[in-house]
Design a protein around this motif. Structure first.
Motif, PDB file in Angstrom:
ATOM      1  N   PRO A   4       0.815  -1.219   0.000  1.00  0.00           N
ATOM      2  CA  PRO A   4       0.000   0.000   0.000  1.00  0.00           C
ATOM      3  C   PRO A   4       0.842   1.260   0.000  1.00  0.00           C
ATOM      4  CG  PRO A   4       0.040  -0.987   2.192  1.00  0.00           C
ATOM      5  CD  PRO A   4       0.728  -1.958   1.280  1.00  0.00           C
ATOM      6  N   VAL A   5       0.266   2.320  -0.500  1.00  0.00           N
ATOM      7  CA  VAL A   5       0.885   3.642  -0.432  1.00  0.00           C
ATOM      8  C   VAL A   5       0.558   4.236   0.929  1.00  0.00           C
ATOM      9  CG1 VAL A   5       0.878   5.981  -1.384  1.00  0.00           C
ATOM     10  CG2 VAL A   5       0.729   3.989  -2.914  1.00  0.00           C
ATOM     11  N   ASP A   6       1.579   4.639   1.659  1.00  0.00           N
ATOM     12  CA  ASP A   6       1.379   5.219   2.986  1.00  0.00           C
ATOM     13  C   ASP A   6       1.091   6.710   2.841  1.00  0.00           C
ATOM     14  OD1 ASP A   6       1.323   5.976   5.611  1.00  0.00           O
ATOM     15  OD2 ASP A   6       3.291   5.169   6.143  1.00  0.00           O
ATOM     16  N   VAL A   7      -0.153   7.101   3.142  1.00  0.00           N
ATOM     17  CA  VAL A   7      -0.570   8.497   3.003  1.00  0.00           C
ATOM     18  C   VAL A   7       0.206   9.400   3.957  1.00  0.00           C
ATOM     19  CG1 VAL A   7      -2.545  10.063   3.256  1.00  0.00           C
ATOM     20  CG2 VAL A   7      -2.839   7.839   2.159  1.00  0.00           C
ATOM     21  N   ASP A   8       0.666   8.844   5.082  1.00  0.00           N
ATOM     22  CA  ASP A   8       1.399   9.648   6.069  1.00  0.00           C
ATOM     23  C   ASP A   8       2.715  10.196   5.514  1.00  0.00           C
ATOM     24  OD1 ASP A   8      -0.490   9.462   8.025  1.00  0.00           O
ATOM     25  OD2 ASP A   8       0.434   7.742   9.037  1.00  0.00           O
ATOM     26  N   GLU A   9       3.193   9.629   4.437  1.00  0.00           N
ATOM     27  CA  GLU A   9       4.443  10.107   3.848  1.00  0.00           C
ATOM     28  C   GLU A   9       4.257  11.399   3.048  1.00  0.00           C
ATOM     29  OE1 GLU A   9       6.123   6.983   1.559  1.00  0.00           O
ATOM     30  OE2 GLU A   9       6.504   5.666   3.299  1.00  0.00           O
ATOM     31  N   PHE A  10       2.997  11.802   2.833  1.00  0.00           N
ATOM     32  CA  PHE A  10       2.708  13.023   2.097  1.00  0.00           C
ATOM     33  C   PHE A  10       2.473  14.180   3.063  1.00  0.00           C
ATOM     34  CE2 PHE A  10       1.714   9.615  -0.751  1.00  0.00           C
ATOM     35  CZ  PHE A  10       2.009  10.084  -2.018  1.00  0.00           C
ATOM     36  N   ASP A  11       2.866  15.356   2.643  1.00  0.00           N
ATOM     37  CA  ASP A  11       2.608  16.571   3.416  1.00  0.00           C
ATOM     38  C   ASP A  11       1.519  17.385   2.715  1.00  0.00           C
ATOM     39  OD1 ASP A  11       4.652  16.026   5.293  1.00  0.00           O
ATOM     40  OD2 ASP A  11       6.143  16.827   3.899  1.00  0.00           O
ATOM     41  N   GLU A  12       0.953  18.330   3.455  1.00  0.00           N
ATOM     42  CA  GLU A  12      -0.015  19.225   2.816  1.00  0.00           C
ATOM     43  C   GLU A  12       0.669  20.001   1.690  1.00  0.00           C
ATOM     44  OE1 GLU A  12      -2.524  21.701   5.124  1.00  0.00           O
ATOM     45  OE2 GLU A  12      -2.788  20.238   6.739  1.00  0.00           O
ATOM     46  N   CYS A  13      -0.091  20.231   0.627  1.00  0.00           N
ATOM     47  CA  CYS A  13       0.466  20.899  -0.553  1.00  0.00           C
ATOM     48  C   CYS A  13      -0.372  22.124  -0.898  1.00  0.00           C
ATOM     49  CB  CYS A  13       0.495  19.930  -1.729  1.00  0.00           C
ATOM     50  SG  CYS A  13       1.069  20.670  -3.276  1.00  0.00           S
ATOM     51  N   PRO A  14       0.223  23.321  -0.930  1.00  0.00           N
ATOM     52  CA  PRO A  14      -0.524  24.525  -1.346  1.00  0.00           C
ATOM     53  C   PRO A  14      -1.048  24.369  -2.772  1.00  0.00           C
ATOM     54  CG  PRO A  14       1.583  25.111  -0.331  1.00  0.00           C
ATOM     55  CD  PRO A  14       1.610  23.628  -0.537  1.00  0.00           C
ATOM     56  N   LEU A  15      -2.218  24.927  -3.027  1.00  0.00           N
ATOM     57  CA  LEU A  15      -2.819  24.804  -4.357  1.00  0.00           C
ATOM     58  C   LEU A  15      -1.914  25.359  -5.446  1.00  0.00           C
ATOM     59  CD1 LEU A  15      -6.533  25.789  -3.611  1.00  0.00           C
ATOM     60  CD2 LEU A  15      -5.546  23.500  -3.791  1.00  0.00           C
ATOM     61  N   SER A  16      -1.163  26.400  -5.117  1.00  0.00           N
ATOM     62  CA  SER A  16      -0.289  27.029  -6.116  1.00  0.00           C
ATOM     63  C   SER A  16       0.825  26.101  -6.582  1.00  0.00           C
ATOM     64  CB  SER A  16       0.319  28.312  -5.546  1.00  0.00           C
ATOM     65  OG  SER A  16       1.059  28.031  -4.362  1.00  0.00           O
ATOM     66  N   LEU A  17       1.149  25.068  -5.760  1.00  0.00           N
ATOM     67  CA  LEU A  17       2.213  24.126  -6.124  1.00  0.00           C
ATOM     68  C   LEU A  17       1.675  22.808  -6.657  1.00  0.00           C
ATOM     69  CD1 LEU A  17       4.631  24.620  -3.066  1.00  0.00           C
ATOM     70  CD2 LEU A  17       4.688  25.754  -5.296  1.00  0.00           C
ATOM     71  N   LEU A  18       0.356  22.677  -6.741  1.00  0.00           N
ATOM     72  CA  LEU A  18      -0.231  21.421  -7.189  1.00  0.00           C
ATOM     73  C   LEU A  18      -0.093  21.298  -8.703  1.00  0.00           C
ATOM     74  CD1 LEU A  18      -1.749  18.983  -5.990  1.00  0.00           C
ATOM     75  CD2 LEU A  18      -3.880  20.114  -6.645  1.00  0.00           C
ATOM     76  N   PRO A  19       0.561  20.263  -9.187  1.00  0.00           N
ATOM     77  CA  PRO A  19       0.808  20.146 -10.636  1.00  0.00           C
ATOM     78  C   PRO A  19      -0.480  19.906 -11.416  1.00  0.00           C
ATOM     79  CG  PRO A  19       1.517  18.156  -9.513  1.00  0.00           C
ATOM     80  CD  PRO A  19       1.169  19.136  -8.451  1.00  0.00           C
ATOM     81  N   SER A  20      -0.603  20.595 -12.542  1.00  0.00           N
ATOM     82  CA  SER A  20      -1.674  20.377 -13.529  1.00  0.00           C
ATOM     83  C   SER A  20      -3.056  20.824 -13.071  1.00  0.00           C
ATOM     84  CB  SER A  20      -1.751  18.900 -13.949  1.00  0.00           C
ATOM     85  OG  SER A  20      -0.496  18.432 -14.408  1.00  0.00           O
TER      86      SER A  20
END
Length: 501
Positions: A4-20
């Protein structure tokens, strides 16, 4: 599923940095007050948007309040916005009307920004009204097609995305002219464990059967040298066979299954016919509570349980709170008794027995702060999001950890703090400890109320029980006078004992 992909490894991402991300969707999100994506939302975005997006079906298991609805709503809306054609391409199925209404609001906040329309099929209004919202006629009512095959094109979908409950979905599949799933690209099964556990008129086999038949028709169209009667269907999908998978159309129907307590039992997930599923989970444990949730136990005498609850509510000083009971009858009795105490805040009940209009009114008042305490059955647990709920109280201890997770998940949502209190008898302390160990909690703090506070409430409680009995007798149907005195006395004792519990 084994990796499984561990969601805890991700941090919050500002909308301005969200790709595409489509700029129109970014603006719509900002109007909602969303400035960044939570970890589960970012994890799903990376698996769906961009090169190779939606290559695999997704199984999303994340705690309540972590933002699962937007995690699938945002990539679906973005993907559908790239093709300007009006037909039903995304279907979201949920177990209850209230939850469906809530999810529809999320889609409705972002979909119009890119020209998409969202429909609702939950039985809140008459089926005729729903049909008028979901289906449109491009031709005049009086026009009769010369060719019988043209009759199929009298009707067109008015929506791109449909949020539905299983029962009403089946009504439209079986009876609504022009309602079709032939263009369906995305299927979301929210609160999957409950939808798989309950049959709901066999909606899932029907949906999968219809989409499978459409896929076979499209393969036949791709190989046929003549024009297919499917017409505009080819403008939706590129016909062809998926590489490495014989006789499967490309692009295929993408499935996303979502829950805070998602099963990992292959025998249960098999019926979804998932395509190389990718499991997204939070942490290593199967079940997880919100990070900022505080759990407490309140040990009380069984006969004085309502008094301990009243003392607890007085100590919370009118903070927004949900009190969970084990049944509809317990919910009604408890809310009635609490209101007889004359507490300085508004108390109402919420259960599946109430009409939809009443439940909607109660939720609106609770959201707006006109109601401070809501006594509810587990109909309130699944996915319901009410802003500002600071406290949850388990008046009746949940037997299963899934129920505790869904109840406690009504607070401590979206990174906020919250508290969950559970009222326990002495013989329930050890079972409750074992219950919490399943979510990695070895110790649970004790919350106590003063003995003086409980004793002070005794006279009021006695008076409240008498009034409750009077109310029950006044609402009960008239009985025959002969031979029923013993029955009345016995029922009176049973009612009073039930109220005490």
């Amino acid at each position: 599923m084994r990796s499984p992909v561990d969601v805890d490894e991700f941090d919050e991402c500002p909308l301005s940095l969200l790709p595409s991300l489509d700029p129109r969707l970014e603006e719509a999100l900002q109007k909602m007050g969303v400035s960044s994506l939570f970890p589960v939302q970012l994890a799903v975005w990376q698996e769906t948007i961009g090169p190779g997006g939606f290559e695999r079906d997704l199984c999303i298991n994340s705690p309540t309040g972590s933002g699962k609805t937007l995690s699938y709503a945002l990539p679906i809306v973005q993907a559908l916005s790239t093709r300007k054609i009006r037909c039903l391409r995304a279907l979201v199925v949920l177990p209850t009307r209230d939850l469906a209404l809530q999810v529809k609001e999320v889609f409705a906040a972002i979909a119009p920004a890119v020209g998409l329309r969202v429909g609702l099929a939950v039985g809140q209004s008459s089926i005729a009204d729903e049909i008028s919202e979901l289906i449109k006629r491009p031709y005049l009512e009086m026009r009769v097609p010369s060719d019988p095959e043209d009759r199929a094109f009298e009707f067109q979908s008015s929506v791109d995305i449909l949020v539905a409950t299983p029962g009403r979905l089946m009504d439209h599949i079986n009876t609504t002219k022009g309602f079709t799933l032939e263009h369906l690209c995305y299927l979301v099964v929210d609160e999957t464990d409950r939808l798989l556990r309950e049959a709901y008129q066999s909606w899932l086999p029907m949906v999968l059967q219809l989409t499978s038949l459409n896929a076979q028709s499209m393969i036949a169209y791709a190989k046929a040298p003549v024009l297919s009667p499917l017409g505009s269907l080819t403008t939706i999908r590129r016909c062809g066979v998926e590489r490495g998978f014989k006789d499967k159309v490309f692009p295929r129907l993408v499935k996303m299954i979502v829950s805070a307590t998602l099963t990992q039992d292959p025998s249960k997930l098999f019926q979804l016919d998932l395509h190389h599923p990718l499991f997204l989970a939070t942490g290593e444990t199967r079940y997880k509570l919100p990070d900022k949730l505080e759990s407490y136990k309140l040990i009380c005498e069984s006969k004085l349980k309502p008094l301990y609850l009243v003392a607890l509510l007085e100590g919370l000083q009118g903070e927004k709170c949900i009190v969970f009971t084990s049944s509809v009858d317990s919910t009604h009795r408890l809310s009635t008794v609490l209101n007889l105490f004359g507490l300085p805040f508004k108390i109402s009940e919420y259960s599946g027995r109430q009409p939809q209009s009443v439940r909607s009114k109660m939720l609106k008042g609770f959201r707006e702060g006109k109601i401070q305490v809501l006594v509810a059955t587990d109909a309130m647990t699944r996915g319901m999001d009410v802003e500002g709920v600071r406290n949850v109280v388990n008046y009746d201890m949940p037997v299963y950890i899934k129920k505790y997770i869904h109840r406690a998940g009504r607070t401590a949502r979206a990174g906020q703090g919250g508290r969950c209190f559970t009222l326990l008898r002495n013989d329930q302390v050890k079972p409750f400890k074992k219950l919490l160990q399943k979510v990695g909690i070895d110790t649970c703090s004790v919350h106590s109320v003063s003995a003086d506070a409980v004793e002070r409430l005794r006279p009021i409680y006695s008076s409240a029980l008498e009034k409750l009995q009077e109310l029950m007798e006044s609402r009960a149907p008239k009985r025959h006078k002969t031979g029923l005195k013993f029955v009345k006395d016995r029922k009176r004792k049973t009612s009073i004992n039930s109220a005490k519990q």
